[in-house]
Design a protein around this motif. Structure first.
Motif, short mmCIF file in Angstrom:
data_model
loop_
_atom_site.label_atom_id
_atom_site.label_comp_id
_atom_site.label_asym_id
_atom_site.label_seq_id
_atom_site.Cartn_x
_atom_site.Cartn_y
_atom_site.Cartn_z
N ASP A 67 -71.20 -1.33 -18.30
CA ASP A 67 -70.40 -1.76 -17.16
C ASP A 67 -70.51 -3.28 -17.04
O ASP A 67 -71.25 -3.93 -17.78
CB ASP A 67 -70.88 -1.09 -15.88
N GLU A 68 -69.78 -3.82 -16.07
CA GLU A 68 -69.81 -5.25 -15.79
C GLU A 68 -70.27 -5.46 -14.35
O GLU A 68 -70.09 -4.60 -13.50
CB GLU A 68 -68.42 -5.89 -15.95
N SER A 69 -70.81 -6.63 -14.10
CA SER A 69 -71.21 -6.99 -12.74
C SER A 69 -71.31 -8.50 -12.64
O SER A 69 -71.64 -9.18 -13.62
CB SER A 69 -72.55 -6.34 -12.39
N TRP A 70 -71.04 -9.02 -11.45
CA TRP A 70 -71.18 -10.45 -11.23
C TRP A 70 -72.65 -10.80 -11.01
O TRP A 70 -73.35 -10.12 -10.27
CB TRP A 70 -70.37 -10.89 -10.01
N LEU A 71 -73.09 -11.85 -11.65
CA LEU A 71 -74.40 -12.43 -11.40
C LEU A 71 -74.19 -13.77 -10.71
O LEU A 71 -73.44 -14.61 -11.19
CB LEU A 71 -75.18 -12.62 -12.70
N LEU A 72 -74.86 -13.95 -9.58
CA LEU A 72 -74.70 -15.18 -8.80
C LEU A 72 -75.70 -16.23 -9.25
O LEU A 72 -76.84 -15.91 -9.60
CB LEU A 72 -74.89 -14.89 -7.31
N LEU A 73 -75.28 -17.48 -9.21
CA LEU A 73 -76.21 -18.56 -9.54
C LEU A 73 -77.13 -18.86 -8.35
O LEU A 73 -78.19 -19.45 -8.52
CB LEU A 73 -75.46 -19.82 -9.98
N VAL A 96 -68.04 -13.96 -2.21
CA VAL A 96 -67.21 -14.01 -3.41
C VAL A 96 -66.93 -15.44 -3.86
O VAL A 96 -66.35 -15.67 -4.92
CB VAL A 96 -65.87 -13.28 -3.17
N HIS A 97 -67.32 -16.44 -3.05
CA HIS A 97 -67.02 -17.83 -3.38
C HIS A 97 -68.18 -18.55 -4.06
O HIS A 97 -68.05 -19.69 -4.47
CB HIS A 97 -66.62 -18.59 -2.11
N CYS A 98 -69.31 -17.87 -4.18
CA CYS A 98 -70.46 -18.49 -4.83
C CYS A 98 -70.21 -18.61 -6.33
O CYS A 98 -69.50 -17.80 -6.92
CB CYS A 98 -71.70 -17.63 -4.57
N LYS A 99 -70.79 -19.62 -6.97
CA LYS A 99 -70.68 -19.75 -8.42
C LYS A 99 -71.32 -18.54 -9.08
O LYS A 99 -72.41 -18.11 -8.70
CB LYS A 99 -71.37 -21.03 -8.89
N LYS A 100 -70.63 -17.99 -10.07
CA LYS A 100 -71.11 -16.75 -10.65
C LYS A 100 -70.64 -16.61 -12.09
O LYS A 100 -69.77 -17.35 -12.56
CB LYS A 100 -70.62 -15.56 -9.83
N ALA A 101 -71.22 -15.66 -12.79
CA ALA A 101 -70.83 -15.32 -14.16
C ALA A 101 -70.83 -13.81 -14.26
O ALA A 101 -71.56 -13.12 -13.54
CB ALA A 101 -71.80 -15.93 -15.16
N SER A 119 -68.16 -16.64 -18.61
CA SER A 119 -68.19 -17.76 -17.67
C SER A 119 -67.10 -18.75 -18.04
O SER A 119 -66.97 -19.14 -19.21
CB SER A 119 -69.57 -18.45 -17.72
N ASN A 120 -66.29 -19.12 -17.05
CA ASN A 120 -65.22 -20.11 -17.25
C ASN A 120 -64.29 -19.76 -18.41
O ASN A 120 -63.90 -20.63 -19.19
CB ASN A 120 -65.81 -21.51 -17.46
N GLY A 121 -63.99 -18.48 -18.53
CA GLY A 121 -63.02 -18.06 -19.55
C GLY A 121 -63.57 -17.96 -20.95
O GLY A 121 -62.81 -17.87 -21.91
N ILE A 122 -64.89 -17.95 -21.09
CA ILE A 122 -65.52 -17.84 -22.41
C ILE A 122 -66.53 -16.69 -22.41
O ILE A 122 -67.33 -16.56 -21.47
CB ILE A 122 -66.22 -19.15 -22.80
N VAL A 230 -82.33 -19.31 -7.77
CA VAL A 230 -81.20 -20.24 -7.87
C VAL A 230 -81.20 -20.81 -9.29
O VAL A 230 -82.21 -21.32 -9.76
CB VAL A 230 -81.31 -21.38 -6.84
N PHE A 231 -80.06 -20.70 -9.96
CA PHE A 231 -79.94 -21.16 -11.34
C PHE A 231 -79.08 -22.41 -11.39
O PHE A 231 -77.97 -22.44 -10.85
CB PHE A 231 -79.34 -20.07 -12.21
#
Length: 277
Positions: A67-73, A96-101, A119-122, A230-231
């Motif tokens: 599966d997929e999931s968002w990881l927050l920075l 939903v607005h936090c930086k994430k991958a 991340s960022n389309g890659i 925090v990353f």
């Protein structure tokens, strides 16, 4: 807040009073989808069939799930709230607005087979020598694409297939494949790809994340691992994910798969609704 309202110097006095009233502390969970009667009936039907099948011919040893999931920075810890016993805490909206991958992972009872981060389309993944590989998501109708779609998922499944050939050679011709009903997963080309590889696609009812092993076991564990972290960038996030993977042994992944039948039974017992955890 209550201490201020009642002009009490020590908040512990309020805590003692709340305990006498029978209040308990619980962490608010994310609000699940509101299931319709049809959703509940479908959940009961599918999970009953799977239970009967697994009892007659156990198949969990051949299961590959993902599966997929968002990881927050920046990860924020959920707070406990004081409520009466038997009452569920109010859900907390996700930021939903936090930086994430996006973390994408596939695994079985023996461990993780393949994982990627978008991340960022890659898409990023790592070869057997732990060298980072990357693939830019193709544009669609002249527009840049940043997140998972059927084209991305097909490319990922192709890389998963190669990883299975290398890491699970004895299993490659006996794959029972499981994922949820996200749009990229059910697209016609994806279903055909799975069939052409000789994998059996396990049915999974809509709106059932609490019965998907990656959601209730792997993703939950990883996100608990990252609480309050925090990353600074993707490299830091990548290193933390690798540390979590290295920390988990084979028994951890086996437990996650082996819990599936009890998850199905719990849904059937509540007539298809979300079972209490």
């Amino acid at each position: 807040m209550l201490a201020e309202d009642f002009n009490v110097d020590h908040p512990s006095t309020i805590v003692r009073r709340l305990k006498k009233l029978g209040k308990v502390w619980k962490v608010a969970g994310w609000v699940p989808h509101e299931l319709s009667d049809n959703n509940k009936a479908e959940r009961v039907r599918i999970f009953t069939d799977l239970l009967q099948r697994n009892e007659q011919a156990p198949f969990l040893k051949n299961l590959v799930t993902g599966d997929e999931s968002w990881l927050l920075l920046k990860n924020v810890k959920r707070k406990k709230v004081c409520i009466s016993p038997g009452v569920s805490p109010k859900g907390i909206p996700k930021n939903v607005h936090c930086k994430k991958a996006m973390w994408c992972v596939w695994w079985d009872r023996s461990g993780i087979i393949h994982w990627e981060i978008i991340s960022n389309g890659i898409c990023y993944w790592w070869n057997d020598d732990d060298e980072r590989q990357q693939w830019r998501i193709p544009d669609k109708n002249g527009k840049r694409q940043f997140n998972l779609n059927s084209d991305v998922y097909l490319a990922q499944l192709d890389r998963l297939h190669a990883a299975i050939e290398t890491k699970r050679p004895r299993k490659k011709n006996h794959i029972v494949f499981h994922h949820d009903n996200a749009r990229p997963h059910v697209e016609r080309r994806v279903v055909e790809f799975i069939a052409n590889k000789g994998w059996e696609l396990l049915p999974h009812p809509p709106y059932s994340p609490t019965e998907a092993p990656t959601d209730y076991h792997v993703n939950r564990s990883l996100k608990n691992w990252q609480v309050n972290k925090v990353f600074a960038d993707l490299d830091n996030l990548e290193a933390d994910v690798k540390a979590w993977i290295a920390f988990k042994n084979r028994d951890f992944f086996a437990r996650g798969i082996d819990r599936l039948p009890s998850k199905w039974e719990a849904v059937i017992e509540v007539d298809g609704d979300y079972a209490p955890e």
